[in-house]
Design a protein around this motif. Structure first.
Motif, PDB file in Angstrom:
ATOM      1  N   SER A  83       0.854  -1.184   0.000  1.00 59.21           N
ATOM      2  CA  SER A  83       0.000   0.000   0.000  1.00 59.21           C
ATOM      3  C   SER A  83       0.889   1.233   0.000  1.00 59.21           C
ATOM      4  CB  SER A  83      -0.912   0.027   1.232  1.00 59.21           C
ATOM      5  OG  SER A  83      -0.153   0.241   2.408  1.00 59.21           O
ATOM      6  N   VAL A  98      -6.716   2.132  -3.329  1.00 60.45           N
ATOM      7  CA  VAL A  98      -6.711   1.234  -4.481  1.00 60.45           C
ATOM      8  C   VAL A  98      -8.039   0.481  -4.562  1.00 60.45           C
ATOM      9  CG1 VAL A  98      -5.657  -0.740  -3.265  1.00 60.45           C
ATOM     10  CG2 VAL A  98      -5.302  -0.462  -5.731  1.00 60.45           C
ATOM     11  N   GLN A  99      -8.683   0.237  -3.416  1.00 66.24           N
ATOM     12  CA  GLN A  99     -10.018  -0.375  -3.425  1.00 66.24           C
ATOM     13  C   GLN A  99     -11.018   0.537  -4.130  1.00 66.24           C
ATOM     14  OE1 GLN A  99      -8.124  -0.129  -0.684  1.00 66.24           O
ATOM     15  NE2 GLN A  99      -7.900  -2.184   0.209  1.00 66.24           N
ATOM     16  N   VAL A 128      -6.632  -7.099  -4.921  1.00 64.64           N
ATOM     17  CA  VAL A 128      -6.918  -6.002  -4.002  1.00 64.64           C
ATOM     18  C   VAL A 128      -7.696  -6.543  -2.800  1.00 64.64           C
ATOM     19  CG1 VAL A 128      -8.068  -3.773  -3.726  1.00 64.64           C
ATOM     20  CG2 VAL A 128      -6.998  -4.367  -5.914  1.00 64.64           C
TER      21      VAL A 128
END
Length: 516
Positions: free
Chosen positions: A344, A473-474, A495
């Motif tokens: 992350s 990113v989600q 993810v």
């Protein structure tokens, strides 16, 4: 029926490669598949080398259909005779052709990497296509088949190797080989890495470095417009550090190449340190090698202090010395790009502080760290066969359908555009997907962020970031899922937490009995 096999190094290679045809001493080609290319290759070999079958000179080879089990038993019976020989000149030529054919197959499949895996009694030949590992040839039931490939690769083909090849010793090098790419022959460059394994096994991984002939634009990476603008704002600032992070093969180097391409020719000096050089950027690029006992990146980075650099790409940060070198450059008024491996963008901070032991006062210094980018690549849905939600029942089992229906019911916002991969695929794709796109999260650091880093309050920092509108990113994955660009199940494999499931629900289902 005379089932004594005709044996030569070239024929052994054909037998192993296809495992669907063999040549016997009485001039018969036994095959389990009349369409196999092995038949034509055996015929061509006998035509070019008639002494393989001296008693059959001038006679036509008969092709006889048989069961695959029969062929497999013949190959097993002759296993001892089929052991490859030492690499004399003729054998070396045969292995060279086999190695070239292997890489050509990988190129034809649009692979990014080739894996040659050597086990106690077999050799596996695989490639990574759109991030998915696939077999590019059948498993070879032979150990020395792979060992001869390794020996040829590092002894005769690779350059810039660490050392001579020993099966029990790590080695690295680079291979340049001319192959046909999109009907045009060109030099392909591969990074070769070898690691030994148990039972006298090992693995070679070949990464195709110059697969892409052109450097993509920042707008072609799958980023959103805001991502591109944030990168351009950083690149045009006076100084500071941008860290790009993600898994191996997640496109970090491509992002840097795209950014530097925009910056060259605009009045600033650019240098890169790479291991090895992948793209031809039209600037000064250096392939890093170790300098005796001194880490190569550290030594070359120190040397660049004398070269009046404005923008530097440092390559991968691996340890404290590399991290401190990047931080030092960022403090001297340069723009610095570097990569590392974290899961992350927030993870960059504790990787620096707790794993690489960089003082938190440095990481949180004003105007030093400016942009942290995490990226992963996810396969794209095939536009020709992707499915609507109503079409799922014809393609998925009850468990998967229940999972998707539950996920779908909890989504908010526009759902009409959501599509799913067709596991059967079509002529345009593999299992419903073709190509990859980027999923990105960015932290544009300010003093509030630096205070959380200094306090090492990562949970509090995440809450504060979301309050400021940070897009994880989600979030980017869900955006592309709702557009119908990517599949939820594929994205969930890259993810975390896309399909939420509480631990209580997992525990409750552990002892569920299968339906009768």
């Amino acid at each position: 029926m005379n089932t004594e096999l005709v044996l030569s190094d070239e024929l052994k290679s054909i037998y192993f490669k296809y495992q669907s045809a063999i040549l016997t001493q009485d001039g018969q080609i036994y095959t389990s598949d009349f369409t196999t290319n092995a038949i034509d290759e055996i015929k061509a070999l006998v035509k070019n080398y008639p002494l393989l079958l001296p008693e059959q000179l001038g006679q036509r080879l008969n092709v006889v259909l048989c069961e695959q089990n029969y062929l497999s038993s013949l190959l097993e019976e002759n296993k001892g005779e089929l052991q490859p020989l030492h690499l004399d000149d003729d054998r070396q030529s045969e292995v060279a052709l086999r190695f070239s054919a292997l890489l050509q197959t990988a190129v034809d499949k649009d692979s990014s990497d080739v894996h040659i895996e050597l086990y106690k009694a077999e050799t596996r030949l695989l490639a990574r296509v759109d991030g998915r590992m696939v077999h590019i040839e059948k498993t070879i039931p032979n150990h020395d088949y792979g060992l001869s490939l390794f020996s040829y690769l590092f002894t005769d083909k690779a350059v810039d190797t660490d050392d001579d090849f020993y099966p029990n010793k790590i080695n690295n090098g680079r291979v340049i080989i001319t192959l046909k790419c999109d009907e045009v022959r060109r030099d392909t460059i591969w990074r070769a890495a070898y690691i030994p394994a148990k039972d006298k096994g090992g693995q070679v991984t070949l990464r195709w470095l110059n697969k892409s002939e052109h450097i993509p634009l920042l707008t072609e990476l799958g980023w959103e417009r805001g991502h591109v603008q944030a990168m351009r704002d950083f690149a045009n600032s006076p100084s500071g550090i941008c860290i790009l992070t993600g898994q191996v093969g997640s496109g970090k180097t491509t992002v840097i190449a795209a950014t530097l391409s925009e910056l060259k020719g605009k009045g600033r000096s650019i240098n890169t340190l790479e291991d090895p050089v992948e793209f031809d950027l039209g600037v000064i690029q250096t392939s890093v090698i170790n300098q005796g006992d001194e880490d190569g990146f550290f030594a070359y980075s120190k040397a660049l202090l004398r070269h009046d650099v404005d923008i530097e790409s440092h390559g991968e940060i691996r340890d404290n010395k590399g991290a401190m070198s990047v931080c030092r450059k960022g403090e001297t008024g340069q723009i610095m790009f570097a990569t590392m491996h974290t899961s992350s963008s927030i993870g960059v901070s504790h990787t620096f502080i707790e794993q690489m032991h960089v003082p938190k006062s440095i990481i949180s210094a004003p105007n030093l760290m400016k942009l942290w980018v995490y990226q992963t690549l996810v396969r794209v849905l095939c536009p020709h066969c992707k499915l609507t939600h109503d079409e799922l029942s014809d393609h998925y089992d009850k468990y998967t359908l229940a999972k998707l229906n539950h996920w779908h019911s909890e989504l908010e916002g526009k759902l009409d555009g959501i599509r799913y991969k067709n596991p059967k695929g079509c002529k345009h794709c593999t299992e419903g997907e073709k190509g990859r796109t980027s999923l990105v999260e960015m932290i544009v650091l300010d003093n509030e962020d630096r205070l959380f880093i200094s306090n090492q309050d990562y949970l509090g920092w995440e809450i504060a970031l979301k309050a400021k509108g940070f897009k994880s990113v989600q979030d980017h994955a869900l955006l592309k899922i709702k557009r119908g660009d990517i599949d939820i199940l594929t994205a969930a494999g890259q993810v975390n937490n896309l399909i939420a499931q509480s631990s209580a629900n997992v525990y409750d289902s552990l002892f569920d009995e299968e339906e009768e």
